[in-house]
Design a protein around this motif. Structure first.
Motif, PDB file in Angstrom:
ATOM      1  N   SER A 195     -10.161  29.041 -17.203  1.00 56.13           N
ATOM      2  CA  SER A 195     -11.425  28.673 -17.857  1.00 56.13           C
ATOM      3  C   SER A 195     -11.552  29.241 -19.256  1.00 56.13           C
ATOM      4  O   SER A 195     -12.379  28.803 -20.031  1.00 56.13           O
ATOM      5  CB  SER A 195     -12.602  29.164 -16.999  1.00 56.13           C
ATOM      6  N   ASN A 202     -11.587  24.871 -28.927  1.00 54.90           N
ATOM      7  CA  ASN A 202     -11.527  23.405 -28.991  1.00 54.90           C
ATOM      8  C   ASN A 202     -10.268  22.935 -29.683  1.00 54.90           C
ATOM      9  O   ASN A 202     -10.281  22.006 -30.483  1.00 54.90           O
ATOM     10  CB  ASN A 202     -12.772  22.856 -29.702  1.00 54.90           C
ATOM     11  N   ASP A 210     -10.092  16.274 -14.610  1.00 50.68           N
ATOM     12  CA  ASP A 210     -10.289  17.728 -14.552  1.00 50.68           C
ATOM     13  C   ASP A 210      -9.804  18.341 -15.868  1.00 50.68           C
ATOM     14  O   ASP A 210      -8.610  18.307 -16.172  1.00 50.68           O
ATOM     15  CB  ASP A 210      -9.489  18.300 -13.375  1.00 50.68           C
ATOM     16  N   PRO A 211     -10.693  18.925 -16.659  1.00 55.14           N
ATOM     17  CA  PRO A 211     -10.283  19.465 -17.965  1.00 55.14           C
ATOM     18  C   PRO A 211      -9.310  20.629 -17.849  1.00 55.14           C
ATOM     19  O   PRO A 211      -8.478  20.828 -18.729  1.00 55.14           O
ATOM     20  CB  PRO A 211     -11.604  19.904 -18.596  1.00 55.14           C
ATOM     21  N   GLU A 212      -9.395  21.403 -16.759  1.00 57.74           N
ATOM     22  CA  GLU A 212      -8.492  22.541 -16.630  1.00 57.74           C
ATOM     23  C   GLU A 212      -7.046  22.076 -16.465  1.00 57.74           C
ATOM     24  O   GLU A 212      -6.117  22.654 -17.034  1.00 57.74           O
ATOM     25  CB  GLU A 212      -8.911  23.410 -15.444  1.00 57.74           C
ATOM     26  N   ASP A 259      -5.827  20.514 -19.813  1.00 54.84           N
ATOM     27  CA  ASP A 259      -5.643  21.560 -20.824  1.00 54.84           C
ATOM     28  C   ASP A 259      -4.371  22.362 -20.567  1.00 54.84           C
ATOM     29  O   ASP A 259      -3.675  22.781 -21.498  1.00 54.84           O
ATOM     30  CB  ASP A 259      -6.848  22.504 -20.853  1.00 54.84           C
ATOM     31  N   ASN A 284     -18.048  17.081 -27.106  1.00 52.90           N
ATOM     32  CA  ASN A 284     -18.020  17.969 -25.942  1.00 52.90           C
ATOM     33  C   ASN A 284     -17.988  17.200 -24.625  1.00 52.90           C
ATOM     34  O   ASN A 284     -17.825  17.811 -23.569  1.00 52.90           O
ATOM     35  CB  ASN A 284     -19.238  18.892 -25.952  1.00 52.90           C
ATOM     36  N   ARG A 285     -18.180  15.897 -24.675  1.00 51.89           N
ATOM     37  CA  ARG A 285     -18.088  15.092 -23.460  1.00 51.89           C
ATOM     38  C   ARG A 285     -16.667  15.203 -22.917  1.00 51.89           C
ATOM     39  O   ARG A 285     -15.712  15.078 -23.695  1.00 51.89           O
ATOM     40  CB  ARG A 285     -18.441  13.652 -23.784  1.00 51.89           C
ATOM     41  N   PRO A 286     -16.478  15.476 -21.623  1.00 46.17           N
ATOM     42  CA  PRO A 286     -15.130  15.783 -21.114  1.00 46.17           C
ATOM     43  C   PRO A 286     -14.068  14.765 -21.496  1.00 46.17           C
ATOM     44  O   PRO A 286     -12.985  15.138 -21.954  1.00 46.17           O
ATOM     45  CB  PRO A 286     -15.342  15.842 -19.588  1.00 46.17           C
ATOM     46  N   ASP A 287     -14.344  13.479 -21.300  1.00 43.31           N
ATOM     47  CA  ASP A 287     -13.305  12.498 -21.610  1.00 43.31           C
ATOM     48  C   ASP A 287     -13.011  12.454 -23.105  1.00 43.31           C
ATOM     49  O   ASP A 287     -11.854  12.314 -23.535  1.00 43.31           O
ATOM     50  CB  ASP A 287     -13.711  11.117 -21.107  1.00 43.31           C
ATOM     51  N   ARG A 303     -11.022  15.589 -24.121  1.00 46.75           N
ATOM     52  CA  ARG A 303      -9.611  15.478 -23.746  1.00 46.75           C
ATOM     53  C   ARG A 303      -8.840  14.621 -24.759  1.00 46.75           C
ATOM     54  O   ARG A 303      -7.739  14.973 -25.195  1.00 46.75           O
ATOM     55  CB  ARG A 303      -9.516  14.872 -22.347  1.00 46.75           C
TER      56      ARG A 303
END
Length: 1304
Positions: A149, A155, A227-229, A232, A282-285, A288
């Motif tokens: 996390s 960013n 899943d951003p984790e 990333d 900042n929106r997850p998609d 990414r």
């Protein structure tokens, strides 16, 4: 410190660990252990911080403490001579001491101790590393969730955390397991653990394993995982791979990311924000996608530094994947603002790299540029079409969008300021950054030939394809629509402003010749640039948001266009613009008319606007780029712009002079800022006035303004600061100084400004003083050349300065030498007279003893004297005032040995050889085949100087060549037959045309017969015919009664008497004169003086050239006297008739000296029409006809006008043989005075190879002045001159006729 304690070992261990941390990136990037060892072994060569590492400092101190005593003892032994014999030099001593030290017992003991200690330290470090690694793996398993996390808090997919992991070796079986665990069907925890393990593995091991294909497929799937984790963590592995792997590995990673993004945009349409909506970073998609795009963009910008070391197919794969991704474009992409659009990869790359840095880097190198352009042409042209469409869309957008541009720019420029970063981007911001990106891409594309070949391009909503010219016109119109800045932002220049971006592109195109020709040097572009100017001239206000900004940029572009030959020609001669009056004129006329109105403040539309002087200055600068060339001045001269600028300068100068002295307590009349702006405007006007001096005719115009002294003073202030003439000039003020020094008022202005004194002091410092910071232990080397390299620049500056006889007359005329009894050793020369006294006319022991470097300094002076004496008028001045020939002869007589009996022999040294050369040069007159000059260099062998030494006159016969055969009788020739047969038709109008045809025919076939009495008869008949025709007579008839006894009372000056002696020697050598011809020549010269004195105006001037009659010798009259074989009656009759013809104004310099026929301002200027007219057109035609020679003159700091006025002033004596001088005179009289210009062009063309060679050796001016024109024959170039006549006569001859008002 021979042994290490436990504390020392601990300290060494700590320092070694720090060193390894510092070079960890280098070691971890090595593909093998052997490579890592090589990196460490060569660390000193590759790491600039090597000697700053504490470990290295520690070792250095240890070596010094262990071996310092040994080194000192060995050095002392060798210095005393106790050691073995060694060669001279410090390097040999160092090697010897090093060798003895390495053989010493102390050295061997130190190395043994150091090796043992380092082995212990390294072993301890390895053990500690293994313990730390086990502990770290345990901690990682416990804190896996917390670590995951914490990644990418910045960013950024390639943040520092991506590179701070340690490597662990991994087996292929383990990688197979990891690949299986990464299958999309596995649980999240399993996939996360597999990714964690993968990040610890060396990328080279991962990409070389057998299961890489499946692993790559699974990693690509993880990239799109919501899943951003997980995504990333994949990016973390990819970032590490990019930073530490070769291109054959990273290209696969890059392709994986690019294809993943391409697939995502193909199958998941992202809506483009509309109205008040925006995209959230900042929106997850979206986060990414941005992270992945950011990573590949960073790689794009870095990959250019190393992809040339790899096969081209790797680079092609990267480029194709990139273009394929960015070329994705939906059909709604360029629709109207109201329709729904899709967010595309190009929008994201524009947001991350607004100025397309990646594309600029890819296009910079030919290696990658060819691939990019080939793919764009064959497969991805839509990328360029979309970029062009975006620029057109921005241009066509409504005014409300453009008005919001400032707000958008401000928000984008300051998006990283403050604790909270920007995360929301509106549709207008995205459209704007896409426009900026597109503009930068197109600007870089059209820089290259194959990029321009992609045009014309068909775009939507346009019937015709967009050409390069259309694109430039669109860009200029975008520049016009730049929003008007608010008062608070007037001085703020932002990097994202459309105007600044467009100007950056246009300036880049201007700087590249081929780009400028194809893109800018087009009529529509010039029309677009000048449209606002023409509107203002019509009294209307153009629709521009910022008039001042637009006008400044227009002037900037026009000035850059005018700096090139092609651009200048376009501005001057293409008459496709419609002026305010409705007539078709060229751009130059529009610009100069507008500039005149600006200076006179006659533009009524500006009455309510405050247009600053900077705008006027910018347009004056455009005019200046034109009028500082001969062809530009030709077009602009009717506007008298020099008078407009001079008037504005006087007005501004009076304002600055009237500023009262500040009174304490009283409010200032003018603020300091206002005063600075007034002074800056005054200097700008002076600077632009000064640039009229770049051409001969322009210098005359500058002199007529009365501001020449102030301009030269301003030039001197810039010259001392070593400033360029302007931002568009490649050279300094050398050419302009030479041009100014060619005239009497110019050299006086240079003298009063302090320029001459500065040149002399610089020379004296280099010649006599040397550099003060050079220590005595490093004395200056003895110069091998007659003029040392340190003094060469000063020597050439003096030659340029004193090349014209006008400079000699003004600086030395009627000035006696100081000839002091004693000279202070600290007394420096500060004037040309001082140089003459201290370096040239050395006639006393006091002068010899006052020089630190007598031989070198006197040699310098003699070399300068030799160059000065090449100009016959300068030599006559020096001989009449200082008797230089007798001084040189006495120097030769004194330079002999003193044997016990008999005569002594000459001592051959540098000074005697130089004196001998000068004595022969000034003692004989003749062209290349009429005299022999001794060389200045010695020969090898027993007799190094076989040429006779001169100690008395006359000269030894060795130096006088056999006289060429001259036709003494009227032989039967075609010209004689023509003259005999045409006596009855001589008064016919067609006789002169027949004569010219016959002359050209004889010159082409039998020019050697056109000499002697035949040529004399021909000239007499031609002059008689022309002077009898009222249409051919240029000057009004002057009554002159030839009375010998009245003129015999006149006395000739010492200069004229010396000139008579030289002329008689030459005539007798040519066997043209009798022994008793002296009285006849003196009588002829007196008649000429009497006749011309009756046609002179009284001039009140401090110039030396106006003190009495013509200051030099009348070489043309002497030539006529020789041509007429000493017949004074025929000579005088010919000259009197000839004085009515236009050629007399240019062939006969005394004819128009302060003449009553000239306008009074020109007669008083001290600038002869030979300079302001003939020399001007020589420079103008030389630039067009022999551009290489013209460029050579510019590079050397010399001017064609300088050498031409020397040739013409002495009627080519000493430069051409007598037969060619006669042909020169005959050609100019028979064919027309403009042939004088063509003659000079032909001579310079003939000398082209020599001129180019001597430009390289930096002695062009010396060569041209000292050397005759070998191999030049007028007859060989007559056909070439006739071609020049057909092209230029209408211009040259009409300007020659305009030297005096037609009313006369």
């Amino acid at each position: 410190m021979s042994q290490f304690s436990s504390e020392d070992e601990a300290e060494l261990q700590s320092l070694l660990r720090e060193l390894l941390k510092s070079v960890k990136d280098r070691i971890s990037g090595a593909p093998s252990v052997e490579c890592a060892e090589e990196i460490l072994l060569h660390l000193e060569e590759t790491d600039k911080n090597f000697h700053n590492y504490e470990f290295v400092k520690y070792l250095r101190e240890y070596v010094e403490s262990s071996l310092g005593t040994v080194i000192e003892e060995e050095t002392e032994n060798f210095t005393r001579g106790d050691g073995h014999a060694i060669g001279p030099g410090q390097d040999t001593l160092v090697h010897a001491v090093t060798k003895r030290t390495r053989e010493s017992t102390q050295y061997k003991q130190m190395m043994q101790t150091l090796k043992q200690t380092m082995m212990v330290v390294v072993e301890s470090l390895i053990n500690k590393f293994e313990e730390d690694q086990l502990k770290k793996e345990e901690m990682d398993r416990k804190s896996q969730h917390e670590q995951s996390s914490s990644h990418y808090t910045e960013n950024c997919s390639d943040s520092d955390s991506s590179f701070n992991q340690s490597y662990a070796f991994i087996k292929h079986e383990q990688l197979q397991v990891i690949s299986e665990k990464l299958d999309p069907g596995r649980p999240r925890e399993v996939r996360m653990e597999a990714l964690q393990s993968l990040c610890y593995a060396p990328p080279s091991d991962v990409l070389s394993c057998e299961s890489w294909t499946g692993l790559r497929r699974n990693l690509s799937a993880v990239l799109t995982d919501p899943d951003p984790e997980l995504s990333d963590k994949v990016l973390q592995f990819f970032a590490k791979t990019f930073s530490s792997s070769p291109l054959n590995v990273t290209k696969d990673i890059y392709s994986t990311i690019a294809k993943s993004l391409e697939a995502h945009f193909l199958y998941h349409k992202l809506s483009f924000p509309s109205g008040s909506t925006s995209i959230d970073a900042n929106r997850p998609d979206m986060a990414r996608l941005l992270k992945q795009m950011r990573l590949i963009n960073d790689f794009q910008k870095e990959v250019t530094t190393f992809w040339i070391r790899h096969p081209e197919k790797y680079m092609e794969e990267i480029i194709e994947n990139t273009l394929s991704l960015l070329a994705l474009h939906s059909e709604q992409g360029m629709s109207s603002p109201g329709s729904e659009k899709s967010l595309e990869p190009i929008h994201l790359i524009s947001l991350l790299d607004m100025k397309a840095t990646w594309f600029k880097k890819w296009m910079h190198g030919y290696y990658s540029r060819t691939v990019v352009l080939r793919l764009l042409e064959r497969k991805y042209k839509s990328l360029i079409v979309n970029a062009l469409q975006q620029c057109i869309y921005y241009f066509d957008s409504c005014d409300s969008v453009r008005e919001e541009t400032l707000e958008i720019i401000h928000s984008l420029e300051h998006q990283q300021i403050g604790p909270a970063r920007r995360t929301l981007y509106t549709s207008k911001e995205l459209e704007f950054v896409y426009f900026v990106h597109s503009l930068c891409v197109l600007g870089r594309l059209v820089m290259y030939t194959n990029g321009r070949k992609l045009f014309p391009i068909k775009v939507k909503k346009r019937r015709d394809p967009v050409t390069l010219t259309d694109l430039v016109v669109i860009l200029i119109n975008i520049m016009y629509q730049h929003p008007k800045p608010s008062c608070g932002e007037m001085t703020h220049v932002d990097s994202l402003s459309p105007t600044n971006l467009v100007m950056e592109v246009l300036r880049t195109l201007c700087d590249r010749t081929e780009c400028a020709v194809e893109c800018l040097y087009q009529i529509p572009v010039i029309e677009t640039l000048l449209a606002p100017v023409i509107t203002l001239l019509k009294g209307k206000l153009p629709k521009l948001n910022s008039l001042e900004s637009a006008l400044t940029h227009i002037a900037d572009m026009l000035a850059r266009i005018a700096t090139t030959e092609r651009g200048l020609s376009l501005l001057l001669y293409d008459r496709n613009l419609v002026s305010a009056e409705g007539e078709s004129i060229s751009a130059a006329h529009v610009v100069v008319q507008f500039t005149q109105r600006l200076l006179a403040k006659e533009l009524h539309v500006f009455s309510e606007l405050e247009i600053p002087p900077a705008v006027s200055g910018a347009f004056i600068f455009v005019c200046r780029q034109m009028y500082n060339t001969c062809e530009g001045l030709q077009v602009l001269r009717p506007y008298s712009l020099h008078e407009c600028i001079a008037k504005a300068w006087r007005t501004t100068s009076s304002v600055s002079e009237r500023v009262p002295t500040p009174v304490p307590g009283a409010p200032p009349v003018i603020t300091s800022q206002e005063l600075q702006s007034v002074v800056a405007w005054e200097e700008m006007l002076l600077d632009n006035l000064l640039n009229f001096a770049a051409t001969p005719k322009g210098l005359l115009l500058l002199q007529q303004t009365g501001a020449i002294n102030e301009c030269v003073t301003y030039m001197f202030s810039r010259f001392t600061k070593k400033l360029q003439v302007s931002r568009c000039e490649k050279f300094g003020y050398g050419v302009m100084v030479t041009q100014v020094a060619a005239t009497a008022p110019g050299i006086v202005a240079l003298q009063s400004s302090g320029f001459v004194q500065t040149i002399v002091v610089e020379l004296w410092s280099a010649l006599e003083c040397g550099r003060e910071d050079v220590r005595v232990v490093h004395p200056k080397s003895t110069p091998m050349d007659p003029i040392d390299r340190s003094c060469l620049k000063s020597f050439l500056s003096l030659v340029n300065l004193l090349s014209s006889p006008h400079a000699m007359w003004e600086l030395l005329g009627h000035r006696a030498l100081p000839n002091k009894n004693e000279y202070n050793l600290r007394e420096m020369a500060t004037s040309v007279l001082d140089l003459m006294d201290r370096l040239i006319i050395i006639n006393s022991d006091a002068k010899i003893h006052s020089l630190f470097n007598y031989e070198q300094s006197h040699t310098f002076g003699l070399r300068l004297l030799g160059v000065l004496c090449c100009n016959l008028d300068s030599f006559l001045l020096l001989e009449s005032q200082y008797n230089v020939s007798e001084l040189l002869l006495q120097g030769q007589r004194d330079n002999v040995t003193e044997p016990p009996s008999g005569e002594g022999e000459f001592i051959i040294d540098g000074l005697s050889v130089e004196r001998n050369h000068i004595l022969v040069r000034i003692g004989t007159v003749g062209g290349p085949s009429e005299r022999r000059l001794p060389p200045r260099a010695l020969q090898k062998g027993n007799d190094p100087y076989p040429w006779p030494m001169v100690s008395t006159y006359p000269l030894p016969k060795y130096y006088i060549l056999d006289v060429p055969k001259t036709l003494r009788t009227k032989q039967e020739s075609e010209i004689s037959a023509f003259l005999a047969s045409s006596k009855e038709t001589e008064r016919d109008a067609s006789w002169m045309d027949d004569c010219r045809r016959q002359f050209c025919k004889i010159m082409a076939t039998k020019s050697n017969t056109l000499t002697g009495y035949v040529l004399a008869d021909l000239l007499e008949r031609v002059v008689l015919h022309l002077s009898s025709s009222s249409t051919d007579c240029f000057f009004p008839p002057a009554e002159y009664k030839v009375v010998d006894h009245s003129v015999k009372t006149r006395s000739l000056s010492s200069v004229e008497q010396l000139g008579v002696g030289i002329s008689l020697r030459y005539g007798k050598f040519l066997k043209l004169l009798r022994e008793d011809s002296e009285q006849d020549l003196c009588l002829l010269l007196k008649h000429c003086q009497e006749f011309l004195s009756q046609q002179r105006v009284s001039v009140t001037s401090e110039l030396s050239c106006f003190q009495g009659g013509y200051p030099g010798h009348d070489w043309f009259a002497a030539s006529v006297f020789l041509l007429m074989h000493g017949d004074v009656g025929r000579s005088l009759s010919l000259l009197l008739r000839f004085s009515r013809l236009l050629p007399s104004a240019f062939l006969w310099p005394p004819r128009l000296h302060s003449s009553v026929h000239l306008p009074i301002e020109i007669a008083q200027s001290g600038i002869h029409p030979i300079y302001s007219c003939t020399a001007h057109y020589v420079e103008m035609l030389l630039k067009a006809e022999v551009p290489l020679v013209f460029s050579a003159f510019r590079m050397s700091g010399f001017t064609p006008s300088q050498i031409c006025i020397q040739w013409l002033g002495q009627c080519f004596w000493n430069y051409l043989d007598w037969s060619e001088i006669c042909h020169y005179v005959a050609t100019c009289v028979i064919m027309g005075p403009d042939y004088q210009v063509y003659m000079c062009i032909s001579a310079l063309r003939h000398l082209q190879q020599d001129i180019l060679q001597h430009t390289q050796t930096q002695d062009l001016q010396v060569f041209l002045k000292e050397e005759p024109i070998h191999g030049f024959r007028v007859s060989n170039y007559l056909e070439y001159m006739e071609g020049l006549e057909r092209n230029y006569r209408s211009m040259v001859l009409s300007d020659m006729r305009s030297i005096l008002p037609r009313s006369s």
